[in-house]
Motif scaffolding. Structure first.
Motif, PDB file in Angstrom:
ATOM      1  N   TYR A 222       0.809  -1.229   0.000  1.00  0.00           N
ATOM      2  CA  TYR A 222       0.000   0.000   0.000  1.00  0.00           C
ATOM      3  C   TYR A 222       0.838   1.273   0.000  1.00  0.00           C
ATOM      4  CZ  TYR A 222      -4.026  -2.949   1.063  1.00  0.00           C
ATOM      5  OH  TYR A 222      -5.020  -3.899   1.005  1.00  0.00           O
ATOM      6  N   SER A 224       2.181   2.708   2.457  1.00  0.00           N
ATOM      7  CA  SER A 224       1.606   3.516   3.528  1.00  0.00           C
ATOM      8  C   SER A 224       1.916   2.850   4.858  1.00  0.00           C
ATOM      9  CB  SER A 224       0.086   3.657   3.355  1.00  0.00           C
ATOM     10  OG  SER A 224      -0.501   4.243   4.497  1.00  0.00           O
ATOM     11  N   HIS A 227      -2.388   2.158   6.533  1.00  0.00           N
ATOM     12  CA  HIS A 227      -3.288   1.095   6.057  1.00  0.00           C
ATOM     13  C   HIS A 227      -2.902  -0.292   6.588  1.00  0.00           C
ATOM     14  CE1 HIS A 227      -5.409   3.984   3.779  1.00  0.00           C
ATOM     15  NE2 HIS A 227      -4.481   4.149   2.827  1.00  0.00           N
ATOM     16  N   ILE A 273      -7.458  -7.276   3.702  1.00  0.00           N
ATOM     17  CA  ILE A 273      -6.962  -6.763   2.417  1.00  0.00           C
ATOM     18  C   ILE A 273      -8.110  -6.590   1.425  1.00  0.00           C
ATOM     19  CG2 ILE A 273      -5.558  -7.385   0.421  1.00  0.00           C
ATOM     20  CD1 ILE A 273      -3.559  -8.624   2.338  1.00  0.00           C
ATOM     21  N   ASP A 277      -8.864  -2.858   0.103  1.00  0.00           N
ATOM     22  CA  ASP A 277      -8.676  -2.637  -1.335  1.00  0.00           C
ATOM     23  C   ASP A 277      -9.943  -2.039  -1.962  1.00  0.00           C
ATOM     24  OD1 ASP A 277      -6.072  -3.313  -1.659  1.00  0.00           O
ATOM     25  OD2 ASP A 277      -6.437  -5.394  -2.219  1.00  0.00           O
ATOM     26  N   LEU A 280     -10.569   1.601  -0.592  1.00  0.00           N
ATOM     27  CA  LEU A 280      -9.669   2.603  -1.189  1.00  0.00           C
ATOM     28  C   LEU A 280     -10.048   2.907  -2.628  1.00  0.00           C
ATOM     29  CD1 LEU A 280      -6.168   1.460   0.190  1.00  0.00           C
ATOM     30  CD2 LEU A 280      -7.531   3.441   0.878  1.00  0.00           C
TER      31      LEU A 280
END
Length: 317
Positions: A222, A224, A227, A273, A277, A280
């Motif tokens: 990600y 990030s 997340h 996940i 996913d 986002l």
């Protein structure tokens, strides 16, 4: 031998070793009897076989001095009679024969036969060996096991259903501590018990390593730091549910249960996940608010999450 123990009469083993063989053989039967009284322990046995006959010989120095028999003569007579030492070699054109000195095997079966052996005394007189020695009879172990370089005795045992290995070891340690055994005797788990205790000690580190690996992989995926924490935040509740399930099923947190816990971490991570996913994607392309995006993700991804979870469940079964 399973896991490095000295006996295979039961699944779990306890090794007793000492720098003093006398202390070990004196206290091992007492510890065995004490362990048989501990609740939850069954099939308690030992690998020490006390079935060999032993003869102890002590020289009566006063009688030997009175009869003029030297200690060297007594030792030489015993050596000649029982050591089976080679005294000569007979050479022939085709073969050679080693001459071994010993008494008649018929005179080796009972201590009273020592009266048939004579040693030189004062003025060349022949003195019966029994006149200058004292003989005691007893039992000796058929074999001497070792833990490293020290003599050892292995006590094997099983535990009843519902009793953990840690609790069994705690009860054993408490019972042995009450006996006040000598400092020369050491006690430690052996065999499968030792392997399981070592493995259980490393399991928490294994879980932490799995969580760190999950965070690193998700961070790379990600790009990030936040997340991955969102996904990992679902793991504590999943772990609590697993512990509650074990409690309700009256099962131990064994090595197999820890493997299942690792599998659960993978399943929960996969579900997270799939949700993140989708959320986002909805937030970035559709302009949805974060709360609405995650709710939409929960509705849309429920069926694939259920299908993959069941597939993992049936695969494990």
């Amino acid at each position: 031998r399973g896991g490095g123990g000295g006996s295979q009469r039961a699944q779990n083993e306890l090794a007793l070793w000492s720098t003093s063989a006398e202390d070990l053989y004196e206290w091992a039967p007492r510890i065995l009897a004490k362990m048989r009284t501990i609740p939850g322990l069954v099939d308690v046995a030992t690998d020490r076989e006390q079935g060999g006959r032993e003869i102890g010989i002590r020289i009566d120095k006063q009688a030997a001095a009175r009869l003029g028999v030297s200690v060297e003569a007594i030792g030489s007579a015993l050596n000649n009679a029982f050591a089976q030492r080679q005294v000569a070699v007979l050479y022939r054109p085709r073969n050679q024969y080693r001459v071994v000195l010993e008494v008649d095997p018929e005179l080796q079966r009972d201590p009273t036969h020592l009266a048939s052996i004579y040693v030189p005394g004062r003025d060349g007189a022949q003195v019966s060996l029994l006149s200058v020695i004292r003989v005691t009879q007893g039992l000796a172990p058929l074999a001497v096991n070792h833990q490293g370089t020290f003599p050892a005795v292995t006590v094997s045992y099983n535990i009843e259903d519902g009793l953990t290995l840690d609790e069994a070891n705690r009860r054993i340690a408490q019972a042995v501590a009450e006996m006040q055994i000598p400092d020369s005797i050491r006690m430690e788990p052996a065999g499968d018990a030792r392997a399981e205790l070592r493995g259980s000690g490393a399991l928490p580190l294994l879980v932490l390593a799995a969580l760190a690996l999950v965070y690193i992989v998700l961070g790379v995926l990600y790009e990030s730091f936040a997340h991955p924490l969102t996904i990992i935040s679902t793991l504590p509740s999943a772990g609590l549910g697993a512990l509650v399930a074990l409690r309700l099923a009256d099962m131990q947190l064994s090595l197999v249960a820890f493997i299942a816990l690792i599998l659960l971490i993978g399943i929960v991570k996969k579900n997270g996940i799939m949700l993140v996913d989708f959320a986002l994607e909805a937030e970035r392309r559709r302009g949805m608010a974060p709360t609405d995006a995650i709710r939409q993700a929960a509705r849309e991804r429920f069926r694939p999450i259920l299908m993959t979870t069941l597939a993992a469940l049936f695969g494990a079964i």
